[in-house]
Design a protein around this motif. Structure first.
Motif, PDB file in Angstrom:
ATOM      1  N   ALA A 167       1.544   3.905   3.355  1.00  0.00           N
ATOM      2  CA  ALA A 167       2.588   3.866   4.386  1.00  0.00           C
ATOM      3  C   ALA A 167       3.802   4.688   3.939  1.00  0.00           C
ATOM      4  O   ALA A 167       4.382   5.435   4.732  1.00  0.00           O
ATOM      5  N   ALA A 168       4.157   4.573   2.665  1.00  0.00           N
ATOM      6  CA  ALA A 168       5.292   5.344   2.149  1.00  0.00           C
ATOM      7  C   ALA A 168       4.963   6.839   2.144  1.00  0.00           C
ATOM      8  O   ALA A 168       5.816   7.676   2.463  1.00  0.00           O
ATOM      9  N   LEU A 169       3.720   7.151   1.791  1.00  0.00           N
ATOM     10  CA  LEU A 169       3.297   8.562   1.796  1.00  0.00           C
ATOM     11  C   LEU A 169       3.388   9.139   3.207  1.00  0.00           C
ATOM     12  O   LEU A 169       3.876  10.259   3.403  1.00  0.00           O
ATOM     13  N   GLN A 182       9.853   2.465   2.973  1.00  0.00           N
ATOM     14  CA  GLN A 182       9.663   3.694   3.751  1.00  0.00           C
ATOM     15  C   GLN A 182      11.004   4.376   4.014  1.00  0.00           C
ATOM     16  O   GLN A 182      11.112   5.598   3.947  1.00  0.00           O
ATOM     17  N   VAL A 231       6.213  10.421  -4.644  1.00  0.00           N
ATOM     18  CA  VAL A 231       6.175   9.127  -3.946  1.00  0.00           C
ATOM     19  C   VAL A 231       5.270   8.162  -4.712  1.00  0.00           C
ATOM     20  O   VAL A 231       5.635   7.005  -4.954  1.00  0.00           O
ATOM     21  N   ALA A 290       5.277   8.101   5.663  1.00  0.00           N
ATOM     22  CA  ALA A 290       6.686   8.237   6.057  1.00  0.00           C
ATOM     23  C   ALA A 290       7.299   9.484   5.425  1.00  0.00           C
ATOM     24  O   ALA A 290       8.024  10.238   6.089  1.00  0.00           O
ATOM     25  N   ALA A 291       6.993   9.698   4.143  1.00  0.00           N
ATOM     26  CA  ALA A 291       7.564  10.855   3.446  1.00  0.00           C
ATOM     27  C   ALA A 291       7.025  12.164   4.029  1.00  0.00           C
ATOM     28  O   ALA A 291       7.785  13.118   4.226  1.00  0.00           O
ATOM     29  N   ARG A 292       5.728  12.185   4.309  1.00  0.00           N
ATOM     30  CA  ARG A 292       5.140  13.417   4.869  1.00  0.00           C
ATOM     31  C   ARG A 292       5.719  13.724   6.249  1.00  0.00           C
ATOM     32  O   ARG A 292       5.993  14.883   6.572  1.00  0.00           O
ATOM     33  N   PRO A 327      11.996  23.545   5.097  1.00  0.00           N
ATOM     34  CA  PRO A 327      12.314  23.799   3.690  1.00  0.00           C
ATOM     35  C   PRO A 327      13.607  24.595   3.576  1.00  0.00           C
ATOM     36  O   PRO A 327      13.843  25.510   4.355  1.00  0.00           O
ATOM     37  N   PRO A 328      14.469  24.204   2.647  1.00  0.00           N
ATOM     38  CA  PRO A 328      15.770  24.875   2.552  1.00  0.00           C
ATOM     39  C   PRO A 328      15.625  26.312   2.062  1.00  0.00           C
ATOM     40  O   PRO A 328      14.744  26.622   1.264  1.00  0.00           O
ATOM     41  N   ARG A 347       3.908  20.057  -0.598  1.00  0.00           N
ATOM     42  CA  ARG A 347       3.638  18.686  -0.123  1.00  0.00           C
ATOM     43  C   ARG A 347       2.922  17.840  -1.188  1.00  0.00           C
ATOM     44  O   ARG A 347       3.118  16.637  -1.266  1.00  0.00           O
ATOM     45  N   THR A 394      11.640  18.185   8.376  1.00  0.00           N
ATOM     46  CA  THR A 394      12.749  18.832   7.659  1.00  0.00           C
ATOM     47  C   THR A 394      12.313  20.219   7.222  1.00  0.00           C
ATOM     48  O   THR A 394      11.400  20.337   6.410  1.00  0.00           O
ATOM     49  N   ASP A 400       0.860  -1.186   0.000  1.00  0.00           N
ATOM     50  CA  ASP A 400       0.000   0.000   0.000  1.00  0.00           C
ATOM     51  C   ASP A 400       0.898   1.239   0.000  1.00  0.00           C
ATOM     52  O   ASP A 400       1.818   1.346   0.815  1.00  0.00           O
ATOM     53  N   VAL A 401       0.609   2.151  -0.902  1.00  0.00           N
ATOM     54  CA  VAL A 401       1.452   3.343  -1.020  1.00  0.00           C
ATOM     55  C   VAL A 401       1.258   4.287   0.170  1.00  0.00           C
ATOM     56  O   VAL A 401       2.096   5.151   0.433  1.00  0.00           O
ATOM     57  N   HIS A 441       6.786   4.773  -6.372  1.00  0.00           N
ATOM     58  CA  HIS A 441       6.595   3.728  -5.361  1.00  0.00           C
ATOM     59  C   HIS A 441       6.803   2.338  -5.946  1.00  0.00           C
ATOM     60  O   HIS A 441       7.459   1.477  -5.337  1.00  0.00           O
ATOM     61  N   VAL A 462      13.405  12.324   1.058  1.00  0.00           N
ATOM     62  CA  VAL A 462      12.961  13.630   1.550  1.00  0.00           C
ATOM     63  C   VAL A 462      14.143  14.386   2.161  1.00  0.00           C
ATOM     64  O   VAL A 462      14.327  15.582   1.916  1.00  0.00           O
ATOM     65  N   ALA A 466       8.628  12.817   7.410  1.00  0.00           N
ATOM     66  CA  ALA A 466      10.021  13.273   7.253  1.00  0.00           C
ATOM     67  C   ALA A 466      10.058  14.705   6.736  1.00  0.00           C
ATOM     68  O   ALA A 466      10.891  15.503   7.165  1.00  0.00           O
ATOM     69  N   ALA A 467       9.126  15.022   5.824  1.00  0.00           N
ATOM     70  CA  ALA A 467       9.098  16.381   5.262  1.00  0.00           C
ATOM     71  C   ALA A 467       8.711  17.397   6.339  1.00  0.00           C
ATOM     72  O   ALA A 467       9.247  18.509   6.382  1.00  0.00           O
ATOM     73  N   ALA A 468       7.792  16.990   7.212  1.00  0.00           N
ATOM     74  CA  ALA A 468       7.366  17.912   8.275  1.00  0.00           C
ATOM     75  C   ALA A 468       8.511  18.175   9.245  1.00  0.00           C
ATOM     76  O   ALA A 468       8.611  19.260   9.818  1.00  0.00           O
ATOM     77  N   ARG A 518      17.349  28.971  -0.130  1.00  0.00           N
ATOM     78  CA  ARG A 518      18.391  29.026  -1.157  1.00  0.00           C
ATOM     79  C   ARG A 518      18.990  30.425  -1.177  1.00  0.00           C
ATOM     80  O   ARG A 518      18.270  31.403  -1.386  1.00  0.00           O
TER      81      ARG A 518
END
Lengths: 104, 204
Positions: free
Chosen positions: A31-33, B69, B43, A35-37, A45-46, B36, A43, A28-29, B47, B76, A39-41, A48
């Motif tokens: 779980a990856a979504l 994951q 992703v 995890a990415a969200r 935003p850089p 986002r 981190t 199922d995508v 995937h 990210v 991690a993004a929260a 520049r």
């Protein structure tokens, strides 16, 4: 009894060929979504800056162009500065020149 | 001693996605700026490719989920360092391959320090075979992964990607940041270790 190397190699080649046809179990995508969200929260935003843009100038594909541009700008600035302050520099240049002539 | 086949008998698996998709660059640029929705789209888009690649390293569904994951978390965190000069998919594969290598390292440490079980140490319960999956291919993959798990982590990574994914050694070395001669030497040693391993294992 150990199998002969030839047969082992052939078996391995056959096994690897068969294994390449394996496909992963469906995942199922979401779980990856998640995890990415997460991690993004975590981190920020850089930001520049001009320094990043300057460093990017020297990235591999643009290295030569960047060095050439930098050298050209440096040369122009040096010539402009020398021309601008030539009246102050001239006596010093004469002094250095005559000192060199005397030493020779 | 006859050398193992250098190249896999079938050509390397073609990448399912284009290496230089212009949409990827736009999505990554937006994600770098904090969008986002763009990150979600990245992703979702990759995937499948990441799951397929990580399955070469994992033997259980739970490990696969963790690995996938892990790849996206690394993605990210590393996103600010991506530059438009390099194809995004190539860069993502590098992230994924490094995650796979770290998985091999963790497993090597775990197997070294864990108490030796009485049963076969490299036999996690085989993953349930979903309908539509070739059972013979699943069994072969499980067997091959179990055998490769006996090798040192770098050798395991190299040979997993070469024999199970079908990549050339040079390409793997480039993704792992190894020089050409170093990759050749590692490949030679890894194949020699695999050969001696095969002598002591009775493959079906």
């Amino acid at each position: 009894m150990n199998p002969s190397p030839e047969s082992s190699d052939a078996k391995w080649a056959r096994l690897a060929a068969s294994a390449r046809a394996d496909v992963p179990p469906p995942l199922d995508v979401s779980a990856a979504l998640h995890a990415a969200r997460t991690a993004a929260a975590a981190t920020p935003p850089p930001v520049r800056t001009w320094l990043d843009d300057f460093a990017a100038l020297f990235a591999t594909p643009r290295r030569l162009a960047g060095c050439g541009s930098f050298a050209a700008v440096a040369l122009i600035v040096a010539v402009w500065l020398a021309n601008d302050t030539w009246t102050q520099l001239e006596p010093w240049a004469d002094l250095v020149g005559s000192a060199l002539e005397d030493s020779l | 001693m006859n050398p193992l086949p250098v190249a896999p008998p079938t050509p390397p698996a073609a990448a399912p996605g284009p290496d230089s998709d212009p949409d990827d660059a736009a999505l990554v640029a937006a994600a770098q700026a904090g969008d986002r929705a763009a990150l979600d789209a990245l992703v979702r888009r990759h995937h499948g490719e990441v799951t397929r690649l990580m399955w070469r390293f994992a033997r259980r569904r739970a490990d696969l989920e963790d690995l996938v994951q892990d790849v996206f978390v690394r993605l990210v965190r590393a996103l600010p360092s991506w530059r438009a000069e390099q194809p995004f998919l190539h860069w993502l594969r590098r992230v994924a391959v490094n995650a796979g290598r770290d998985h091999c390292r963790r497993e090597a440490v775990r197997s070294r320090w864990a108490a030796a079980p009485s049963a076969d140490p490299d036999a996690p319960p085989p993953e349930a075979i979903a309908p539509g999956t070739d059972p013979a291919a699943r069994l072969a993959a499980d067997e091959a992964k179990a055998l490769l798990a006996h090798l040192p982590p770098d050798d395991r990574t190299l040979l997993t990607l070469h024999y199970l994914e079908g990549w050339e050694f040079a390409r793997i070395g480039e993704l792992l940041g190894w020089s050409g001669p170093a990759t050749k030497l590692r490949a030679f040693r890894a194949r020699r270790r695999l050969q001696s391993l095969l002598k002591n294992h009775d493959l079906p």
